[in-house]
Enzyme design. Structure first.
Site, PDB file in Angstrom:
ATOM      1  N   SER A  55       5.108  -5.613   3.047  1.00 27.39           N
ATOM      2  CA  SER A  55       3.801  -5.688   3.699  1.00 27.39           C
ATOM      3  C   SER A  55       2.831  -6.506   2.836  1.00 27.39           C
ATOM      4  CB  SER A  55       3.289  -4.269   3.987  1.00 27.39           C
ATOM      5  OG  SER A  55       2.076  -4.314   4.700  1.00 27.39           O
ATOM      6  N   LEU A  56       1.775  -5.871   2.341  1.00 30.47           N
ATOM      7  CA  LEU A  56       0.831  -6.569   1.455  1.00 30.47           C
ATOM      8  C   LEU A  56       1.552  -7.252   0.282  1.00 30.47           C
ATOM      9  CD1 LEU A  56      -0.894  -5.746  -1.470  1.00 30.47           C
ATOM     10  CD2 LEU A  56      -1.967  -7.200   0.240  1.00 30.47           C
ATOM     11  N   GLN A  98       2.839 -10.889  10.657  1.00 29.81           N
ATOM     12  CA  GLN A  98       3.155  -9.706   9.862  1.00 29.81           C
ATOM     13  C   GLN A  98       2.146  -8.581  10.077  1.00 29.81           C
ATOM     14  OE1 GLN A  98       1.677  -8.670   6.373  1.00 29.81           O
ATOM     15  NE2 GLN A  98       3.481  -8.888   5.093  1.00 29.81           N
ATOM     16  N   HIS A 124       0.673  -3.021  11.105  1.00 32.23           N
ATOM     17  CA  HIS A 124       1.883  -3.595  11.710  1.00 32.23           C
ATOM     18  C   HIS A 124       2.147  -3.161  13.152  1.00 32.23           C
ATOM     19  CE1 HIS A 124       2.591  -5.093   7.728  1.00 32.23           C
ATOM     20  NE2 HIS A 124       2.602  -3.873   7.247  1.00 32.23           N
ATOM     21  N   GLN A 137       0.836  -1.204   0.000  1.00 30.95           N
ATOM     22  CA  GLN A 137       0.000   0.000   0.000  1.00 30.95           C
ATOM     23  C   GLN A 137       0.865   1.247   0.000  1.00 30.95           C
ATOM     24  OE1 GLN A 137      -2.836  -1.785   3.178  1.00 30.95           O
ATOM     25  NE2 GLN A 137      -3.844   0.018   2.373  1.00 30.95           N
ATOM     26  N   ARG A 146      -8.354  -9.361   4.522  1.00 28.86           N
ATOM     27  CA  ARG A 146      -7.323  -8.700   5.342  1.00 28.86           C
ATOM     28  C   ARG A 146      -7.613  -7.195   5.431  1.00 28.86           C
ATOM     29  NH1 ARG A 146      -2.030  -6.428   4.132  1.00 28.86           N
ATOM     30  NH2 ARG A 146      -0.405  -6.978   5.647  1.00 28.86           N
TER      31      ARG A 146
END
Length: 313
Positions: A94-95, A252, A203, A13, A119
């Protein structure tokens, strides 16, 4: 071995923009086909949102996450169609880690779309809009940021969550605590300390509730051993055991993204070139800051694709 060892990384993102991958889509139909495949699963036209916006809609986390996943997979599919060389490693920010797992054949595209849409929803539901924030702090050392967030917390949550580059740390938590930390960072001499345009504090501990629910979603899909090694954000390891991959994805959500260590570990394994597959060039910029000796090549249009294909021939 003739060709150079390289890795492919996928953005998360923050790299989304209206009209992203439009030029690539004109030349490579598999781009729009990938979005159509995702739209069938999601029940709305994702390519329309990506192509036309508005940016406010594209930036809602439950839409951004599938949009970024499909973008990265689409670029990888174009790479495969062009018979691009196979990388030694993959990773995602991340994603982007989900994108890496799809491209490494550890998770099916259809399952990944379902998981990241969930998610996004779970993350948004965990912290109502406005109550959580993220901010980027530039020009302070990791230790300084750690001290600063402790000072700013005052019984609320604020944590260092993305170690993105040397001297670039992202923090997340309750909005007032993040705002206090931004002020403290400015006083401490940060080059820049600013809130990021995101709708959830990723996170950090505030995502623990969402992580428990994400665990259930992940348990309902099958995960295989990746065909290409994927380095995980949370422990900077590549796992072959599906159960370990599953655990890494759950953790994560509420633990930091160790991007600096990820790039350093690629360097330690003699990786010279890091290709960023997906819109924008955020990771390429970070990677140059982490290690100037490595070549960072983004792929987001036909020209950048040609450059990258040529570099790893």
């Amino acid at each position: 071995m003739g060709q150079q060892s390289f890795a492919v990384v996928f953005p998360g993102q923050g790299s989304q923009s209206v009209g992203m991958l439009a030029e690539l889509a004109q030349n490579y139909p598999i781009v729009t086909q990938s979005f159509e495949q995702a739209s069938d699963i999601l029940g709305y036209n994702l390519w329309d949102t990506v192509s036309q916006g508005p940016i406010e809609r594209l930036s809602q986390t439950e839409i951004t996450q599938p949009a970024m996943l499909v973008s990265g997979v689409a670029v990888w599919r174009v790479w495969q169609q062009q018979q691009g060389a196979m990388p030694s490693f993959m990773a995602g920010h991340s994603l982007g880690e989900y994108t890496a797992l799809v491209c490494a054949e550890a998770m099916s595209f259809d399952n990944a779309i379902t998981v990241v849409a969930a998610r996004g929803r779970l993350m948004q539901a965990a912290v109502p809009v406005g109550q959580g924030a993220m901010a980027a702090i530039l020009g302070l050392e990791e230790g300084q940021v750690e001290t600063l967030v402790q000072q700013a917390s005052q019984d609320q949550v604020v944590e260092a969550v993305n170690f993105n580059a040397i001297g670039q740390v992202v923090i997340a938590g309750n909005t007032p605590a993040v705002e206090r930390a931004v002020e403290l960072a400015k006083q401490a001499g940060a080059k820049r300390a600013k809130l990021l345009p995101v709708s959830v504090p990723s996170h950090c501990r505030l995502m623990q509730e969402a992580a428990i629910q994400l665990q259930d979603v992940l348990q309902s899909i099958s995960i295989q051993t990746p065909q290409i090694k994927v380095i995980h954000n949370v422990d900077v390891q590549s796992h072959t055991d599906p159960k370990a991959i599953h655990e890494a994805l759950v953790k994560q959500l509420y633990q930091p993204v160790q991007w600096v260590q990820t790039i350093q570990s690629l360097k330690a394994q003699n990786i010279d070139i890091v290709i960023e597959a997906g819109p924008g060039k955020v990771l390429s910029g970070l990677n140059k800051r982490i290690d100037k000796t490595m070549t960072a090549l983004p792929i987001f249009d036909s020209k950048t694709l040609e450059t990258a294909l040529e570099a790893v021939k």
